[in-house]
Write a protein that holds these residues in place. Structure first.
Motif, PDB file in Angstrom:
ATOM      1  N   TYR A  99     -87.613  20.755  47.592  1.00 51.56           N
ATOM      2  CA  TYR A  99     -87.923  19.900  48.740  1.00 51.56           C
ATOM      3  C   TYR A  99     -89.307  20.215  49.292  1.00 51.56           C
ATOM      4  CZ  TYR A  99     -87.662  17.588  53.215  1.00 51.56           C
ATOM      5  OH  TYR A  99     -87.935  16.786  54.291  1.00 51.56           O
TER       6      TYR A  99
ATOM      7  N   LEU B  50     -89.132  12.924  43.282  1.00 56.30           N
ATOM      8  CA  LEU B  50     -88.098  12.758  44.307  1.00 56.30           C
ATOM      9  C   LEU B  50     -86.752  12.396  43.680  1.00 56.30           C
ATOM     10  CD1 LEU B  50     -90.124  10.972  47.121  1.00 56.30           C
ATOM     11  CD2 LEU B  50     -89.344  13.354  47.061  1.00 56.30           C
TER      12      LEU B  50
ATOM     13  N   THR C  85     -85.392  15.602  42.335  1.00 52.11           N
ATOM     14  CA  THR C  85     -84.944  16.443  43.451  1.00 52.11           C
ATOM     15  C   THR C  85     -83.615  15.928  44.007  1.00 52.11           C
ATOM     16  OG1 THR C  85     -87.235  16.975  43.990  1.00 52.11           O
ATOM     17  CG2 THR C  85     -85.599  17.375  45.705  1.00 52.11           C
ATOM     18  N   ALA C  86     -83.479  14.619  44.134  1.00 54.48           N
ATOM     19  CA  ALA C  86     -82.224  14.045  44.622  1.00 54.48           C
ATOM     20  C   ALA C  86     -81.095  14.319  43.632  1.00 54.48           C
ATOM     21  CB  ALA C  86     -82.384  12.546  44.850  1.00 54.48           C
ATOM     22  N   LYS C  87     -81.395  14.209  42.339  1.00 57.25           N
ATOM     23  CA  LYS C  87     -80.387  14.518  41.310  1.00 57.25           C
ATOM     24  C   LYS C  87     -79.967  15.978  41.413  1.00 57.25           C
ATOM     25  CE  LYS C  87     -79.722  14.506  36.295  1.00 57.25           C
ATOM     26  NZ  LYS C  87     -79.154  15.823  36.269  1.00 57.25           N
TER      27      LYS C  87
ATOM     28  N   TYR D 187     -77.733  16.426  44.477  1.00 58.95           N
ATOM     29  CA  TYR D 187     -76.378  15.960  44.180  1.00 58.95           C
ATOM     30  C   TYR D 187     -75.630  16.971  43.311  1.00 58.95           C
ATOM     31  CZ  TYR D 187     -72.411  13.663  42.177  1.00 58.95           C
ATOM     32  OH  TYR D 187     -71.128  13.399  41.772  1.00 58.95           O
TER      33      TYR D 187
END
Length: 182
Positions: free
Chosen positions: A131, A148, A151-153, A156
């Motif tokens: 992040y 991004l 990073t989101a993966k 999760y």
């Protein structure tokens, strides 16, 4: 948090309306949502899967006191897993294979309390690192969006490890790969 709640409110009617037309694997996942029209056999399958997981967790929690300080380790005895009892009792088979379907419980049983704390800190620290690093990425739209997305993966994956299905042998190598690539 408000954005997440708003998204849920927007998606809820769509999920309810589309539930009869979704594949069975997706229906099984959303079978707990009120007002969805899920076939009985799919709901039963989801309920049996939940009961199975609870049985595995119950068996695993019974063993936790033995392995609080020094965990069981990652070694699996093949003869235990392939024994006749383990093949007919899927709960016992999953337990013997260290497949507890719960990330924190896996860390605790396999590595003890220290392993639980260090493993959790590792996953969370890596997420914070990803992040914070987003500000270093150039403003090139494609590269930034890809970063991004990765990073989101990862976020999760950490959430799933702690709350949905946690497997140390899957999550930790992926985390190391993310750290190496990003």
């Amino acid at each position: 948090l408000v954005a997440f709640a708003s998204l849920c409110l927007v998606l809820f009617p769509g999920v309810v309306l589309l539930s009869p037309y979704l594949p069975a694997s997706v229906q099984r996942t959303i079978s707990w949502i009120p007002f969805t029209k899920i076939p009985y056999h799919v709901k039963l399958d989801a309920e049996m899967s939940t009961r199975w997981r609870l049985d595995v967790w119950n068996l695993a929690w019974q063993e936790v006191p033995k392995y609080l300080l020094v965990g069981k380790g990652l070694t699996v005895n093949p003869s235990d897993v392939t024994s006749q009892i383990a093949r007919t009792d899927t709960v016992l088979g999953a337990f013997l294979a260290h497949n507890y379907h719960n990330g924190p419980l896996t860390l605790l049983l396999d590595f003890g309390v220290v392993g639980l704390l260090v493993g959790s800190a590792f996953l969370i620290t890596a997420g914070v690192y990803f992040y914070r690093k987003k500000d270093v990425i150039p403003n090139d739209n494609i590269i930034r969006r890809f970063y991004l997305l990765c990073t989101a993966k990862y976020a999760y994956g950490v959430f799933a490890f702690f709350f949905i299905f946690g497997d140390v042998r899957e999550t930790f190598p992926k985390t190391l790969l993310h750290l190496a690539l990003l």
